[in-house]
Write a protein that holds these residues in place. Sequence first.
Motif, PDB file in Angstrom:
ATOM      1  N   ALA A  37       0.809  -1.220   0.000  1.00 32.74           N
ATOM      2  CA  ALA A  37       0.000   0.000   0.000  1.00 32.74           C
ATOM      3  C   ALA A  37       0.840   1.267   0.000  1.00 32.74           C
ATOM      4  O   ALA A  37       0.537   2.225  -0.717  1.00 32.74           O
ATOM      5  N   SER A  38       1.902   1.316   0.798  1.00 35.18           N
ATOM      6  CA  SER A  38       2.676   2.555   0.898  1.00 35.18           C
ATOM      7  C   SER A  38       3.356   2.907  -0.415  1.00 35.18           C
ATOM      8  O   SER A  38       3.733   4.058  -0.635  1.00 35.18           O
ATOM      9  N   ASP A  39       3.516   1.916  -1.332  1.00 37.16           N
ATOM     10  CA  ASP A  39       4.140   2.198  -2.626  1.00 37.16           C
ATOM     11  C   ASP A  39       3.125   2.418  -3.735  1.00 37.16           C
ATOM     12  O   ASP A  39       3.321   3.259  -4.613  1.00 37.16           O
ATOM     13  N   GLU A  40       1.998   1.685  -3.705  1.00 37.71           N
ATOM     14  CA  GLU A  40       1.166   1.634  -4.903  1.00 37.71           C
ATOM     15  C   GLU A  40      -0.294   2.006  -4.708  1.00 37.71           C
ATOM     16  O   GLU A  40      -1.024   2.098  -5.688  1.00 37.71           O
ATOM     17  N   ILE A  41      -0.758   2.198  -3.475  1.00 39.67           N
ATOM     18  CA  ILE A  41      -2.190   2.424  -3.290  1.00 39.67           C
ATOM     19  C   ILE A  41      -2.636   3.668  -4.065  1.00 39.67           C
ATOM     20  O   ILE A  41      -1.902   4.661  -4.143  1.00 39.67           O
ATOM     21  N   ASN A  42      -3.807   3.605  -4.695  1.00 38.77           N
ATOM     22  CA  ASN A  42      -4.237   4.719  -5.555  1.00 38.77           C
ATOM     23  C   ASN A  42      -5.575   5.305  -5.120  1.00 38.77           C
ATOM     24  O   ASN A  42      -6.294   5.888  -5.917  1.00 38.77           O
ATOM     25  N   TYR A  43      -5.922   5.141  -3.838  1.00 43.60           N
ATOM     26  CA  TYR A  43      -7.104   5.811  -3.310  1.00 43.60           C
ATOM     27  C   TYR A  43      -6.725   6.473  -1.993  1.00 43.60           C
ATOM     28  O   TYR A  43      -5.775   6.064  -1.322  1.00 43.60           O
ATOM     29  N   ARG A  44      -7.459   7.541  -1.632  1.00 37.47           N
ATOM     30  CA  ARG A  44      -7.164   8.262  -0.399  1.00 37.47           C
ATOM     31  C   ARG A  44      -7.628   7.450   0.802  1.00 37.47           C
ATOM     32  O   ARG A  44      -8.680   6.839   0.796  1.00 37.47           O
ATOM     33  N   ARG A  45      -6.781   7.461   1.836  1.00 35.86           N
ATOM     34  CA  ARG A  45      -7.080   6.734   3.068  1.00 35.86           C
ATOM     35  C   ARG A  45      -7.143   7.715   4.234  1.00 35.86           C
ATOM     36  O   ARG A  45      -6.730   8.863   4.121  1.00 35.86           O
ATOM     37  N   PHE A  46      -7.668   7.237   5.373  1.00 34.31           N
ATOM     38  CA  PHE A  46      -7.543   7.993   6.616  1.00 34.31           C
ATOM     39  C   PHE A  46      -6.130   7.736   7.125  1.00 34.31           C
ATOM     40  O   PHE A  46      -5.817   6.632   7.587  1.00 34.31           O
ATOM     41  N   PHE A  47      -5.292   8.787   7.034  1.00 32.82           N
ATOM     42  CA  PHE A  47      -3.862   8.638   7.279  1.00 32.82           C
ATOM     43  C   PHE A  47      -3.358   7.490   6.408  1.00 32.82           C
ATOM     44  O   PHE A  47      -3.511   7.536   5.214  1.00 32.82           O
ATOM     45  N   TYR A  48      -2.772   6.429   7.004  1.00 25.80           N
ATOM     46  CA  TYR A  48      -2.308   5.330   6.159  1.00 25.80           C
ATOM     47  C   TYR A  48      -2.955   4.008   6.578  1.00 25.80           C
ATOM     48  O   TYR A  48      -2.337   2.946   6.536  1.00 25.80           O
ATOM     49  N   ILE A  49      -4.244   4.102   6.955  1.00 27.49           N
ATOM     50  CA  ILE A  49      -5.001   2.891   7.300  1.00 27.49           C
ATOM     51  C   ILE A  49      -5.751   2.436   6.052  1.00 27.49           C
ATOM     52  O   ILE A  49      -6.710   3.070   5.615  1.00 27.49           O
ATOM     53  N   ASN A  50      -5.307   1.338   5.459  1.00 31.21           N
ATOM     54  CA  ASN A  50      -5.839   0.901   4.170  1.00 31.21           C
ATOM     55  C   ASN A  50      -7.340   0.640   4.211  1.00 31.21           C
ATOM     56  O   ASN A  50      -8.057   0.892   3.242  1.00 31.21           O
ATOM     57  N   ASP A  51      -7.836   0.112   5.343  1.00 29.21           N
ATOM     58  CA  ASP A  51      -9.249  -0.268   5.426  1.00 29.21           C
ATOM     59  C   ASP A  51     -10.178   0.934   5.528  1.00 29.21           C
ATOM     60  O   ASP A  51     -11.394   0.789   5.377  1.00 29.21           O
ATOM     61  N   LEU A  52      -9.636   2.118   5.822  1.00 32.67           N
ATOM     62  CA  LEU A  52     -10.471   3.310   5.952  1.00 32.67           C
ATOM     63  C   LEU A  52     -10.320   4.176   4.705  1.00 32.67           C
ATOM     64  O   LEU A  52      -9.583   5.159   4.682  1.00 32.67           O
ATOM     65  N   ALA A  53     -11.005   3.787   3.659  1.00 33.22           N
ATOM     66  CA  ALA A  53     -10.958   4.549   2.410  1.00 33.22           C
ATOM     67  C   ALA A  53     -11.682   5.876   2.594  1.00 33.22           C
ATOM     68  O   ALA A  53     -12.767   5.925   3.183  1.00 33.22           O
ATOM     69  N   ALA A  54     -11.086   6.941   2.105  1.00 33.11           N
ATOM     70  CA  ALA A  54     -11.666   8.272   2.259  1.00 33.11           C
ATOM     71  C   ALA A  54     -12.908   8.409   1.377  1.00 33.11           C
ATOM     72  O   ALA A  54     -12.909   7.986   0.218  1.00 33.11           O
ATOM     73  N   ILE A  55     -13.952   9.004   1.940  1.00 32.44           N
ATOM     74  CA  ILE A  55     -15.192   9.254   1.201  1.00 32.44           C
ATOM     75  C   ILE A  55     -15.149  10.669   0.639  1.00 32.44           C
ATOM     76  O   ILE A  55     -14.741  11.606   1.329  1.00 32.44           O
TER      77      ILE A  55
END
Length: 713
Positions: A37-55
């Motif tokens: 995730a820290s290299d390739e994730i392409n959606y906004r998160r709450f800080f860097y918690i992958n399960d909390l996708a930003a709305i």
Amino acid sequence: ERILAGINGQTGNPRSFDRLSRLIGEQNYRLADWHVASDEINYRRFFYINDLAAIRVEQFDVFSIVHDLVLRLVRDGLVTGLRIDHVDGLHDPERYLQTLHSALAHWLSVEATDDQHSDTVTQPAAPWIVVEKILAPDEPLRQNWPANGTTGYDFLSDVNALLIDPDGRHEIEAVYRQFASITERYDDIVYQAKRFILDDQMLSELHSLARRLHRLAKASRHTADFTLWTLQEALREVIACFPVYRTYIQSETHESDREWLHHAVNDAKRRNKAMGQSVFEFVTQTLFGELPRPLGTRLEAERQTVVARFQQLSATVMAKGMEDTTFYRYYPLTSLNDVGSEPDLPALGIEAFHHHNHVRLAECPHALLTTATHDTKRSEDIRARVNVLSEIPAQWSHALTRWTEMNERHKATTDGQIAPTPNEEYLLYQTLIGVWPGDTRTSPDDVMRDRVMAYMIKAMREAKLTTRWVRPDTEHETAVEQFIRTILSRRTNHAFLDGLSAFVDSIARPALVNSLAQVLLKATSPGVPDFYQGTELLDDSLVDPDNRRPVDFDTRRQMCESLHRAFSESRSSVSEQLLGNWQSGVAKMHVTMSALQLRRDHPALFQQGSYEPLHANGRYVEHMVAFSRLHGNDAALTAVPRLITKLGPSAEFPIGETVWGDGFITMPSTHPRRWHNVLTGEEIELVLSDGTQRLYLRDLFRSFPCALLHAVR
């Protein structure tokens, strides 16, 4: 079922999973190991918690759906105010708050629950909104935001800094730096921590932002040669040098936004002299919309996205780089390492405290005032106790040296490094001072040992120096746990425990006075006091999850009832009872109850009353914080001592003539002469001397170490 069984494959037969792999490959997402995730994730998160996708709450249809339940709860009177968490993470905080304010006003103007028996429409009430905004020392809350103020971390910082001795604080910093062998400036430690967050946990967000900026650069021949790598480096440096959480560059740019950004760019240039300076100018021009040539519609939309993402990223990096990394790396006085404050923040003088309260009354009189929340790094009472160290730096230095020598034999070496490191050992001792039982004669139990060990593991992982959440160094962590277990065992280390108990006992009463002062200042200063669950009594909680333990409400309820009975039956002895059993926290409960009851009975006085600073005379001027609140014929007066170890023996409470002598407060002629101390039941009358009214401190603190007076008319 047969088809699903075929797709699911069979354990031990890798080829049987090919169909499942093809099916997943056709989806609009890719399943990946979480480390990616820290290299390739392409959606906004709450800080860097992958399960909390930003709305994307900035889109009105999304806003409406997300807030439907909240708005109905407000309309039905079940919710009376809203606290907006991490407002700086929003795309456009000002626009969000305007939308929320309008929606609340609309719902509140409708008949409550559509009452068919009512012929009148409810008048719209002003929605009460506070925002979790961490302000830099010289940063005001945006006045154009439709909010009543912050959630109170600025007040937490003020009242905490007020209780710190400025001279001793500098001495303690020197002791800490020598003990932990730290030579870097604090600003450099913050910079390095923010760089680490950008290079590690937020790299994908940084890379995404750089790609967008690169597309803008390629649109002009003047900037087309800025490579993706160069732009990413420039963005990284500017964000790492940012002095505040973020700017708010949307349709209108404030002068303060320019100042913060220019500060960051100039600092980035200073730290990176080998980089071409023009790339930093391009970043600045892009953010402020001042590129030499106009952009087309599509590229202008891209530029605005760059601005929004840059600001959101800078806020996230500040939160994770400073609060959740630097605060666990650098801590001369751990009481300063809390949300809204900073380890190098100077002590706050009395005049500055009064000035901040004046500003708060003028600009946001209904902002929250807090001293503890679910996010604070340590409880208000731990900070109050650690603050006393600033008054006795020599004793702290001596104890630190003695304890280190005592416990040297219990350390281990892992991978060529001592466990705990000197920096970790320093944090451990200040933590133990904070959590040590109020009754210092008791020994630490297993629960306290486990809490301290859990805290130290979390602190070390947050520091990211000897171990980390992502890749824990279990050998180092185990060695530190064993060190804590050993030094807290009376069977193996009674000399250390006796010394620690004696030290805590020597500062426990000044610490209690600090705790009472915090409560009273919070309850009577301009604003809305916020009491975190469990803090009605003395609270020794550390950072979450420690501060989310169950609260014993039955004990608190019984104590409230006992206080009511004691105060109604024998007012003259109540102070003696409170101070005689101070370890139970009963004195703090009493101050909390009394202050809130006065607020409840006189709401206009505290919601609309003026704020008048009052000053003690002579040698007491720096040891007394006092002010009055006036509204019409109603008046209240708050007075608390500070830095009391310099007033007399720390083993005694600062009460009576032996401590306060002939000290007095000169009272304005507009103030009444007769007062009632709601904490003790005592009646106090001002003394006329040379044509002025005097309130003698020996009367003010006759039997209790802080005072809350209400005028007798």
